[in-house]
Design an enzyme around this catalytic site. Structure first.
Site, short mmCIF file in Angstrom:
data_model
loop_
_atom_site.label_atom_id
_atom_site.label_comp_id
_atom_site.label_asym_id
_atom_site.label_seq_id
_atom_site.Cartn_x
_atom_site.Cartn_y
_atom_site.Cartn_z
N GLY A 227 45.26 32.86 44.74
CA GLY A 227 44.14 31.94 44.93
C GLY A 227 44.38 30.66 44.14
N SER A 228 43.28 30.00 43.80
CA SER A 228 43.42 28.68 43.15
C SER A 228 43.80 28.83 41.68
CB SER A 228 42.10 27.93 43.28
OG SER A 228 41.08 28.66 42.66
N GLU A 247 49.46 34.26 41.83
CA GLU A 247 50.10 33.48 42.89
C GLU A 247 49.15 32.33 43.20
OE1 GLU A 247 53.01 33.87 44.05
OE2 GLU A 247 53.55 35.90 43.50
N LEU A 248 49.46 31.16 42.65
CA LEU A 248 48.48 30.06 42.70
C LEU A 248 48.99 28.92 43.58
CD1 LEU A 248 47.66 30.26 38.90
CD2 LEU A 248 46.62 31.53 40.77
N CYS A 281 49.63 27.47 50.54
CA CYS A 281 50.01 27.19 49.15
C CYS A 281 51.32 26.42 49.07
CB CYS A 281 50.09 28.49 48.36
SG CYS A 281 51.10 29.72 49.17
N GLU A 375 46.53 19.56 44.11
CA GLU A 375 46.84 20.27 45.36
C GLU A 375 45.85 19.79 46.42
OE1 GLU A 375 45.80 24.49 45.55
OE2 GLU A 375 47.56 24.81 46.80
P1 NAP Z 1 39.91 30.73 45.38
O1 NAP Z 1 38.65 29.98 45.57
O2 NAP Z 1 40.54 30.72 44.05
O3 NAP Z 1 39.56 32.23 45.83
C1 NAP Z 1 40.54 33.22 45.87
C2 NAP Z 1 39.88 34.58 45.68
O4 NAP Z 1 39.35 34.63 44.36
C3 NAP Z 1 38.71 34.83 46.62
O5 NAP Z 1 38.69 36.18 46.96
C4 NAP Z 1 37.52 34.48 45.76
O6 NAP Z 1 36.32 35.13 46.16
C5 NAP Z 1 37.97 35.00 44.42
N1 NAP Z 1 37.28 34.42 43.27
C6 NAP Z 1 36.68 33.22 43.18
N2 NAP Z 1 36.15 33.07 41.94
C7 NAP Z 1 36.43 34.21 41.24
C8 NAP Z 1 36.16 34.66 39.92
N3 NAP Z 1 35.49 33.92 39.04
N4 NAP Z 1 36.60 35.88 39.57
C9 NAP Z 1 37.30 36.66 40.42
N5 NAP Z 1 37.59 36.28 41.70
C10 NAP Z 1 37.16 35.06 42.09
O7 NAP Z 1 41.03 30.29 46.44
P2 NAP Z 1 40.89 30.05 48.00
O8 NAP Z 1 40.15 28.78 48.24
O9 NAP Z 1 40.40 31.28 48.69
O10 NAP Z 1 42.41 29.89 48.39
C11 NAP Z 1 43.10 28.72 48.25
C12 NAP Z 1 43.97 28.70 47.01
O11 NAP Z 1 44.84 29.82 47.03
C13 NAP Z 1 44.88 27.49 46.97
O12 NAP Z 1 44.91 26.99 45.67
C14 NAP Z 1 46.22 28.05 47.38
O13 NAP Z 1 47.32 27.30 46.95
C15 NAP Z 1 46.18 29.39 46.77
N6 NAP Z 1 47.14 30.28 47.42
C16 NAP Z 1 48.26 30.64 46.74
C17 NAP Z 1 49.22 31.44 47.36
C18 NAP Z 1 50.47 31.89 46.67
O14 NAP Z 1 51.05 32.87 47.11
N7 NAP Z 1 50.92 31.22 45.63
C19 NAP Z 1 49.02 31.86 48.67
C20 NAP Z 1 47.85 31.46 49.32
C21 NAP Z 1 46.91 30.67 48.68
P3 NAP Z 1 35.19 34.37 47.01
O15 NAP Z 1 35.84 33.98 48.29
O16 NAP Z 1 34.16 35.43 47.16
O17 NAP Z 1 34.76 33.20 46.21
#
Ligand code: NAP
Length: 474
Positions: A227-228, A247-248, A281, A375
């Site tokens: 995630g982020s 994995e960010l 990502c 990003e």
């Molecule tokens: P995100 O907002 O960080 O959410 C990712 C996951 O974390 C979701 O399941 C979210 O749940 C959960 N989450 C949010 N706040 C949390 C907290 N305080 N504690 C625990 N879990 C929490 O990211 P996204 O918008 O879904 O995805 C985009 C990001 O992922 C981008 O930055 C992208 O680069 C990154 N990404 C990285 C990779 C890699 O392999 N490096 C691959 C794909 C994506 P909710 O949805 O319920 O808020």
């Protein structure tokens, strides 16, 4: 109204809590998704701990059987999974098809890796007192894993956590992104058929913030988060002694040098910049092109961008669908306007209608602009010309992130220089950073994360080495 239950210890469950789910495309209502309550989370962790006593002793053939059953299950429900990804994520059908294929591949690699979790023998007789002593190394499953997944690959990034967990004998609880829980719930139905121990797999549709308690729970032995960066690094700070893989995101770059196959580089840059509206990502965000080929690249590339088709992601011919929500689309639009104020030139696109952002190509964006240094996670590509190859490499490295980078060249010295100097987890030669194979070690340097996925490497992170020290003198 369709109601979606969460998956707990082998059963689909409802609760007193639910939320409404809307599709990114035209905001169509999808249905209600039940949210687990505290007691359900407790049951899932307890169930995973109990299941671990069984899964940790699963012989290889049993793990292979389970994974094979999952592979067949995904194949049977391929079309339903593709449509579900289109619906919940707004991903264009052609890319959703690619994701389902990759998920099959991910589970297939895991099935094969089951039988390759090897140990070793180490000589201990390095001192005369240790003659007739030998060490044996073996990997053991670590215990219940919590996988937290993002919205952008709702099936394959779940697979990247579930498949190595099963392959290594670990139970896993998945907390999917609230916007995209449906693919993982179909996967749960598929896994239910596999004969795996109940409790070895649960999908808990809790809100992000509530997952923090699970991250802190000492019964969970490993966190695998995708995630982020903001959320990921926060989780690392609160997870205590347990292992964590992050994995960010990133603001990935590529270099196109004079000796590159320009037409190929253009095709691949188009995919890298605009596939899934840039919500990837390893999206290609910054592109450095040698000044001798810059003008030619620009003209040909813009002609291609002009032909991209925006619209309904369910159609196979659509190239660009909606962004995940209007908030994200507005953010990208704002960053483009601010970059213009900073002196960047928008060559094409830069417009928003609802949650659609037109494919955008920007020239000379200052490094300090948000559009460059953060990003963007949207359909935006920044072009910049360079003169000297080492300067281009320095530009690639001028980022707080380091996920992957692409270098288009056929010169072995430049290839090796890139490998040595570029500060990213992966360097892709003659392709964009967006290229990934599900078996490769995958992950970032700097703010892009810690640890590696790719089944073999994820298995390493989900197992502990123990050493047996044998004294054969008595
Ligand atoms: P995100 O907002 O960080 O959410 C990712 C996951 O974390 C979701 O399941 C979210 O749940 C959960 N989450 C949010 N706040 C949390 C907290 N305080 N504690 C625990 N879990 C929490 O990211 P996204 O918008 O879904 O995805 C985009 C990001 O992922 C981008 O930055 C992208 O680069 C990154 N990404 C990285 C990779 C890699 O392999 N490096 C691959 C794909 C994506 P909710 O949805 O319920 O808020």
């Amino acid at each position: 109204m369709t109601e979606y239950k969460f998956y707990l210890n082998g059963k689909m469950c409802s609760s007193k809590l639910k939320y409404k789910l809307f599709a990114p495309y035209k905001g169509k209502s999808i249905g209600n998704v039940y949210r687990p309550e505290k007691k359900h989370v407790e049951k899932a962790i307890d169930g995973a701990c109990k299941a671990f006593e069984i899964t940790r002793k699963y012989p290889v053939f049993k793990r292979v059987e389970i994974l094979e059953s999952i592979i067949q299950g995904i194949k049977k429900r391929k079309s339903e999974l593709e449509k579900t990804i289109v619906l919940e994520a707004g991903k264009c059908l052609k890319h959703a098809r690619g994701e389902v294929k990759r998920a099959i591949c991910t589970f297939t690699i895991a099935k094969e890796e089951c039988s390759r979790i090897e140990g070793g023998i180490i000589p201990l007789d390095i001192l005369s007192a240790n003659v007739n002593r030998t060490g044996i190394i073996k990997r053991f499953p670590i215990g219940p894993v919590l996988g937290i997944t993002p919205f952008n690959f709702p099936l394959n990034l779940v697979a990247h956590k579930v498949a190595p967990a099963i392959a290594s004998g670990n139970p896993i609880i998945i907390k999917p992104a609230s916007q995209t829980p449906l693919s993982s719930l179909i996967l749960a139905e598929i896994i239910q058929e596999s004969g795996i121990e109940s409790g070895a797999f649960s999908v808990l549709t809790v809100p992000g913030k509530d997952a923090e308690k699970m991250v802190q729970d000492s019964r969970i032995k490993k966190i695998s988060f995708t995630g982020s960066a903001d959320v990921g690094w926060k989780l690392k700070s609160i997870c205590g002694k347990k292992r964590i893989t992050l994995e960010l995101g990133g603001n990935c770059a590529a270099i196109i040098h004079t000796d590159a196959n320009l037409d190929y580089a253009i095709e691949r840059s188009l995919m890298g910049a605009f596939a899934y509206q840039g919500q990837v990502c390893i999206h290609l965000q910054r592109l450095f092109i040698h000044k001798k080929i810059y003008k030619k690249f620009k003209k040909k590339f813009l002609d291609k961008v002009r032909n991209l088709k925006l619209g309904n992601p369910s159609y196979l011919k659509t190239d660009i669908g909606p962004m995940i929500n209007i908030k994200e689309a507005k953010r990208v639009e704002l960053w483009i306007r601010e970059a213009e104020k900073d002196g960047a030139k928008v060559l094409m696109g830069g417009k928003r209608e609802d949650n659609f952002v037109t494919p955008t190509v920007v020239e000379n964006c200052p490094v300090e602009s948000l559009l460059n240094r953060c990003e963007v996670f949207g359909p935006v590509l920044l072009l910049q010309e360079y003169d000297d190859f080492s300067d281009a490499v320095a530009c690639v490295n001028n980022s707080e992130y380091g996920l992957q980078a692409g270098v288009f060249t056929n010169d072995i010295k430049r290839i090796w220089y890139s490998f040595d100097e570029i500060q990213t987890g992966g360097i892709v030669i003659n392709d964009v950073p967006t290229f990934r194979v599900d078996s490769q070690p995958y992950g970032g340097l700097k703010s892009s994360g810690i640890g590696r996925e790719g089944i073999k490497y994820a298995i390493e992170e989900m197992t502990e080495i123990k050493t047996l020290l044998l004294n054969l003198n008595n």
